[in-house]
Design a protein around this motif. Structure first.
Motif, mmCIF file in Angstrom:
data_model
loop_
_atom_site.group_PDB
_atom_site.id
_atom_site.type_symbol
_atom_site.label_atom_id
_atom_site.label_comp_id
_atom_site.label_asym_id
_atom_site.label_seq_id
_atom_site.Cartn_x
_atom_site.Cartn_y
_atom_site.Cartn_z
ATOM 1 N N LEU A 42 32.344 -18.613 -13.082
ATOM 2 C CA LEU A 42 32.153 -18.464 -11.638
ATOM 3 C C LEU A 42 33.251 -17.563 -11.090
ATOM 4 O O LEU A 42 34.173 -18.035 -10.415
ATOM 5 C CB LEU A 42 32.251 -19.840 -10.951
ATOM 6 C CG LEU A 42 31.234 -20.913 -11.347
ATOM 7 C CD1 LEU A 42 31.689 -22.285 -10.849
ATOM 8 C CD2 LEU A 42 29.866 -20.561 -10.770
ATOM 9 N N PRO A 43 33.184 -16.265 -11.393
ATOM 10 C CA PRO A 43 34.307 -15.388 -11.010
ATOM 11 C C PRO A 43 34.540 -15.427 -9.505
ATOM 12 O O PRO A 43 33.607 -15.401 -8.712
ATOM 13 C CB PRO A 43 33.832 -13.998 -11.453
ATOM 14 C CG PRO A 43 32.765 -14.237 -12.457
ATOM 15 C CD PRO A 43 32.104 -15.523 -12.039
ATOM 16 N N LYS A 44 35.814 -15.509 -9.161
ATOM 17 C CA LYS A 44 36.192 -15.552 -7.740
ATOM 18 C C LYS A 44 36.549 -14.127 -7.325
ATOM 19 O O LYS A 44 37.692 -13.686 -7.459
ATOM 20 C CB LYS A 44 37.392 -16.491 -7.578
ATOM 21 C CG LYS A 44 37.794 -16.766 -6.148
ATOM 22 C CD LYS A 44 38.849 -17.859 -6.157
ATOM 23 C CE LYS A 44 39.844 -17.718 -5.030
ATOM 24 N NZ LYS A 44 41.039 -18.564 -5.292
ATOM 25 N N LEU A 83 35.917 -7.736 -6.636
ATOM 26 C CA LEU A 83 36.615 -7.469 -7.899
ATOM 27 C C LEU A 83 37.476 -8.652 -8.339
ATOM 28 O O LEU A 83 37.949 -9.435 -7.508
ATOM 29 C CB LEU A 83 37.528 -6.238 -7.735
ATOM 30 C CG LEU A 83 36.840 -4.947 -7.294
ATOM 31 C CD1 LEU A 83 37.889 -3.862 -7.049
ATOM 32 C CD2 LEU A 83 35.833 -4.492 -8.335
ATOM 33 N N VAL A 84 37.660 -8.752 -9.662
ATOM 34 C CA VAL A 84 38.694 -9.627 -10.223
ATOM 35 C C VAL A 84 39.661 -8.751 -11.011
ATOM 36 O O VAL A 84 39.339 -7.614 -11.385
ATOM 37 C CB VAL A 84 38.116 -10.727 -11.138
ATOM 38 C CG1 VAL A 84 37.256 -11.709 -10.349
ATOM 39 C CG2 VAL A 84 37.325 -10.122 -12.289
ATOM 40 N N MET A 91 37.511 -5.521 -12.486
ATOM 41 C CA MET A 91 36.119 -5.636 -12.910
ATOM 42 C C MET A 91 35.286 -6.197 -11.757
ATOM 43 O O MET A 91 35.719 -7.118 -11.069
ATOM 44 C CB MET A 91 36.015 -6.559 -14.127
ATOM 45 C CG MET A 91 36.749 -6.029 -15.351
ATOM 46 S SD MET A 91 36.850 -7.234 -16.724
ATOM 47 C CE MET A 91 35.416 -6.765 -17.685
ATOM 48 N N ASN A 92 34.093 -5.620 -11.590
ATOM 49 C CA ASN A 92 33.112 -6.222 -10.684
ATOM 50 C C ASN A 92 32.094 -6.996 -11.539
ATOM 51 O O ASN A 92 32.231 -7.088 -12.769
ATOM 52 C CB ASN A 92 32.467 -5.152 -9.788
ATOM 53 C CG ASN A 92 31.665 -4.128 -10.593
ATOM 54 O OD1 ASN A 92 31.582 -4.223 -11.809
ATOM 55 N ND2 ASN A 92 31.082 -3.162 -9.902
ATOM 56 N N ASP A 144 41.708 -20.383 -11.903
ATOM 57 C CA ASP A 144 40.935 -20.249 -10.665
ATOM 58 C C ASP A 144 39.897 -19.118 -10.734
ATOM 59 O O ASP A 144 39.269 -18.792 -9.727
ATOM 60 C CB ASP A 144 41.851 -20.115 -9.437
ATOM 61 C CG ASP A 144 42.804 -18.958 -9.558
ATOM 62 O OD1 ASP A 144 42.758 -18.235 -10.568
ATOM 63 O OD2 ASP A 144 43.614 -18.757 -8.632
ATOM 64 N N GLN A 145 39.722 -18.577 -11.932
ATOM 65 C CA GLN A 145 38.651 -17.602 -12.212
ATOM 66 C C GLN A 145 38.727 -16.336 -11.356
ATOM 67 O O GLN A 145 37.695 -15.745 -11.043
ATOM 68 C CB GLN A 145 37.265 -18.256 -12.114
ATOM 69 C CG GLN A 145 37.108 -19.435 -13.089
ATOM 70 C CD GLN A 145 35.682 -19.637 -13.574
ATOM 71 O OE1 GLN A 145 34.884 -18.701 -13.611
ATOM 72 N NE2 GLN A 145 35.351 -20.848 -13.961
ATOM 73 N N ASP A 146 39.959 -15.946 -10.990
ATOM 74 C CA ASP A 146 40.091 -14.644 -10.325
ATOM 75 C C ASP A 146 40.787 -13.625 -11.226
ATOM 76 O O ASP A 146 41.149 -12.539 -10.770
ATOM 77 C CB ASP A 146 40.802 -14.760 -8.969
ATOM 78 C CG ASP A 146 42.245 -15.203 -9.097
ATOM 79 O OD1 ASP A 146 42.680 -15.533 -10.219
ATOM 80 O OD2 ASP A 146 42.940 -15.231 -8.060
#
Lengths: 143, 143
Positions: free
Chosen positions: B14-16, B22-23, B41-42, B86-88
């Motif tokens: 679940l990318p934040k 972007l992350v 990355m998007n 935190d998936q960022d």
């Protein structure tokens, strides 16, 4: 204003802060090269890290300067600090005091792998996900 | 909306993404653990990286999806992909094809050290700053 040549080839530290006044900091374990965490630094965090040799960051959620380990005791002693080509990222090789760098209780924040070679929904896999400290006990004074 | 427990302890990617979608991606050399570069990355770059096992990024300056090595030939084969608490942020351990990861011609973008234990103006020091390829030759088709 500094030219791109000055920024990339010069010996003056000219951090390229984003709109919030921050650069990205990558923190690796000086012992085994693992990435422990990714954080952010403002000008003051950079200055205090350089001055003290211990890692200071800027917390975007708490909106304040923050010394790593100030609550947990898990201080990071910086063995080497590097800046990247366009000076919008820093790399800190650290000796991690205490058990772990991650607020969840793990050694590293990167305790889940993303399987490769597939499309669609992805199921993560725990890797090195054992807790090395009890975050409830360590951060109990946070309240 | 995912709870912080789902994001930190769950097995769903679940990318934040930030306001720009972007992350942060940290790329390390699978061989020696050195940080080669920091990129962004998007969602599409993440999907293509997972699908192909080669590194795709999003260029903030060129505002486009970008396969690492598409111009230089210096493709990055991803040996392991990890996501942080935190998936960022993502961590890619890669085998770097060709000579180097940095557009300046170095192996790593982090070719300057910041001396520690001082205050005031800082003079950087080159470290592993030898050029391993000629960027003018490699990127001559950039126009």
């Amino acid at each position: 204003m500094a030219s791109s040549h000055d920024i990339e080839e010069g010996l003056t530290l000219l951090p390229k802060f984003d709109a919030d006044g921050l650069v990205t900091a990558v923190i690796t374990d000086a012992g085994n090269g693992d990435v422990l965490m990714v954080a952010h630094m403002n000008a003051e965090a950079i200055a205090k890290t350089i001055e003290t040799g211990e890692a200071w960051y800027y917390s975007r959620s708490r909106k304040k300067l923050w010394k790593k380990g100030e609550t947990s005791g898990h201080v990071q002693r910086v063995q080497e600090l590097r800046v990247d080509c366009d000076q919008d990222a820093l790399w800190l090789k650290v000796v991690q005091e205490g058990e772990g760098a991650c607020h969840t209780g793990r050694r590293s924040c990167f305790y889940r792998a993303v399987p490769l070679g597939q499309t669609g929904a992805v199921k993560l896999e725990f890797q090195n996900a054992g807790k090395v400290f009890d975050p409830d006990a360590v951060y109990s004074s946070k309240g």
